[in-house]
Design a protein around this motif. Sequence first.
Motif, PDB file in Angstrom:
ATOM      1  N   LYS A 330       0.679  -1.114   0.078  1.00  0.00           N
ATOM      2  CA  LYS A 330       0.066   0.069  -0.095  1.00  0.00           C
ATOM      3  C   LYS A 330       0.916   1.276  -0.134  1.00  0.00           C
ATOM      4  CE  LYS A 330      -3.893  -2.078   2.260  1.00  0.00           C
ATOM      5  NZ  LYS A 330      -4.792  -2.147   3.457  1.00  0.00           N
ATOM      6  N   LYS A 331       2.003   1.177   0.572  1.00  0.00           N
ATOM      7  CA  LYS A 331       3.012   2.329   0.622  1.00  0.00           C
ATOM      8  C   LYS A 331       3.765   2.540  -0.658  1.00  0.00           C
ATOM      9  CE  LYS A 331       3.393   2.280   5.630  1.00  0.00           C
ATOM     10  NZ  LYS A 331       4.139   2.306   6.646  1.00  0.00           N
ATOM     11  N   GLY A 332       3.548   1.592  -1.507  1.00  0.00           N
ATOM     12  CA  GLY A 332       4.277   1.576  -2.929  1.00  0.00           C
ATOM     13  C   GLY A 332       5.671   0.845  -2.777  1.00  0.00           C
ATOM     14  N   GLN A 333       5.964   0.251  -1.858  1.00  0.00           N
ATOM     15  CA  GLN A 333       7.124  -0.318  -1.685  1.00  0.00           C
ATOM     16  C   GLN A 333       7.292  -1.957  -2.290  1.00  0.00           C
ATOM     17  OE1 GLN A 333       8.635  -0.409   2.395  1.00  0.00           O
ATOM     18  NE2 GLN A 333      11.001  -1.544   1.768  1.00  0.00           N
ATOM     19  N   GLU A 334       8.322  -2.199  -3.140  1.00  0.00           N
ATOM     20  CA  GLU A 334       8.363  -3.403  -3.708  1.00  0.00           C
ATOM     21  C   GLU A 334       8.515  -4.424  -2.612  1.00  0.00           C
ATOM     22  OE1 GLU A 334       7.856  -3.946  -6.960  1.00  0.00           O
ATOM     23  OE2 GLU A 334       7.691  -1.911  -7.554  1.00  0.00           O
ATOM     24  N   ARG A 335       7.550  -5.501  -3.005  1.00  0.00           N
ATOM     25  CA  ARG A 335       7.945  -6.672  -1.977  1.00  0.00           C
ATOM     26  C   ARG A 335       8.125  -8.042  -2.856  1.00  0.00           C
ATOM     27  NH1 ARG A 335       8.260  -5.156   3.253  1.00  0.00           N
ATOM     28  NH2 ARG A 335       6.828  -3.461   3.541  1.00  0.00           N
ATOM     29  N   ILE A 336       8.817  -8.934  -1.824  1.00  0.00           N
ATOM     30  CA  ILE A 336       9.120 -10.146  -2.669  1.00  0.00           C
ATOM     31  C   ILE A 336       8.215 -11.272  -2.303  1.00  0.00           C
ATOM     32  CG2 ILE A 336      11.718  -9.361  -2.476  1.00  0.00           C
ATOM     33  CD1 ILE A 336      11.896 -11.468  -0.193  1.00  0.00           C
ATOM     34  N   LYS A 337       8.093 -12.148  -3.217  1.00  0.00           N
ATOM     35  CA  LYS A 337       7.329 -13.460  -3.002  1.00  0.00           C
ATOM     36  C   LYS A 337       8.293 -14.702  -2.773  1.00  0.00           C
ATOM     37  CE  LYS A 337       3.582 -16.302  -4.843  1.00  0.00           C
ATOM     38  NZ  LYS A 337       2.791 -16.606  -6.026  1.00  0.00           N
ATOM     39  N   VAL A 338       7.952 -15.373  -1.985  1.00  0.00           N
ATOM     40  CA  VAL A 338       8.669 -16.666  -1.630  1.00  0.00           C
ATOM     41  C   VAL A 338       8.004 -17.803  -1.528  1.00  0.00           C
ATOM     42  CG1 VAL A 338      10.254 -17.878   0.239  1.00  0.00           C
ATOM     43  CG2 VAL A 338      10.352 -15.309   0.362  1.00  0.00           C
ATOM     44  N   GLU A 339       8.353 -18.708  -2.512  1.00  0.00           N
ATOM     45  CA  GLU A 339       7.549 -19.944  -2.744  1.00  0.00           C
ATOM     46  C   GLU A 339       8.526 -21.074  -2.189  1.00  0.00           C
ATOM     47  OE1 GLU A 339       5.236 -20.711  -6.208  1.00  0.00           O
ATOM     48  OE2 GLU A 339       6.137 -18.977  -7.264  1.00  0.00           O
TER      49      GLU A 339
END
Length: 389
Positions: A330-339
Amino acid sequence: MKLLWKAAGSDSYILQRSTYSDQVKYACLGGVVVATGFMAALAGGYAMYTIFEPNGSVLETETHWPTAIKAIIFGIIWGLIIFNIDRFIVAASGVGDGTEKITWGELGGAIPRLCMGIIIAITISKPVEIRMFKSEIDSALYAEQQELQKTYELNTRENFKERFIPLEAGLTNIENERNKLLARLTDIEAQYADEIRIVRPGPKAAALKTLMESLALKLENFDNERKPEVDRLKNEKLSLEQELSAELSKNQTVAAGLDGLLERIKLAHELAGFWISLFITLLFMAIELTPIFFKMMLTKGPYNYMKDNVRELLLAEQGIEIHYDYYQDKKGQERIKVEHHQAQKLIHEKKQLLVAQQKLNENIIDKWVQKEIDKLDTNLEDYITTSKS
């Protein structure tokens, strides 16, 4: 060199297969961490000894070995603690963006580590600072102790003065009365001596002799009557003098107590001045913070790429996949996805096993119901019970 690599929180297995320049870089980094721990041990030990050494004259140089042994043990433990904290700070600091420039983003991310490093640098620098100016601090502290002891002594004597006054007044009154009798007796004796020089002493000499004997008897009676009171007053005065001496000894002990770490730090700031004290603190900050800035200035080399490769291999072996910049919060910060593929595979297998088990259970129940229905058709009487009235 391997020990210095470990101190820097680096992987010796990868560094052995890396270039010599990378090996030297991380050895130097580990050397700074070891040096910081060593200085922390010295500073902590000296601070411990300064705090717990027996109070006395600051000019006494004799070492109190029981306190020194405790200070050495504490210094070793403190040095290991600081070494471990520094090792964690350096190991937890990344290489930044892989360039020699320190960007604002790198600096912002390093603020917590920088704050911890500054606190550690200050705790190390202050004991070292008071040791550097020990001679000057001892001289100033001795002067303060003497002045404080003089002030305490004046206050103590002033407090006891009121208690000495009635005792001295009583002794003075008794002595004055006795001196009057003694002076009169001495005068009569002188007059009598003048009279008996005459060839035929007259009635005056006899009268003087009688008066002299009477005064001598009166003086003797005065001494006998006042002796208990004089002894009492002298005993009370002697007891009060002993109490005063004990209080003055306490004042010396209290003045000697002006020898703590806080007082020495305050005198170090006063004697060295603001700028010298500041530069000493900045020197230790530079030593403490160098590894953090050094890592932010490091360019990526073979060690870093091999380290990333080993990391990816370990993640792949464990079935872990990371999608960088996968989504924005929501703050526009890039997040990672871990599988976690192995975990997902195991969960899928468990789900399928439970579904199959559920189907088997349902089939078993259906078969059992059908079997019971067939038995009901052939042996209905077995399932009917009647009540007798």
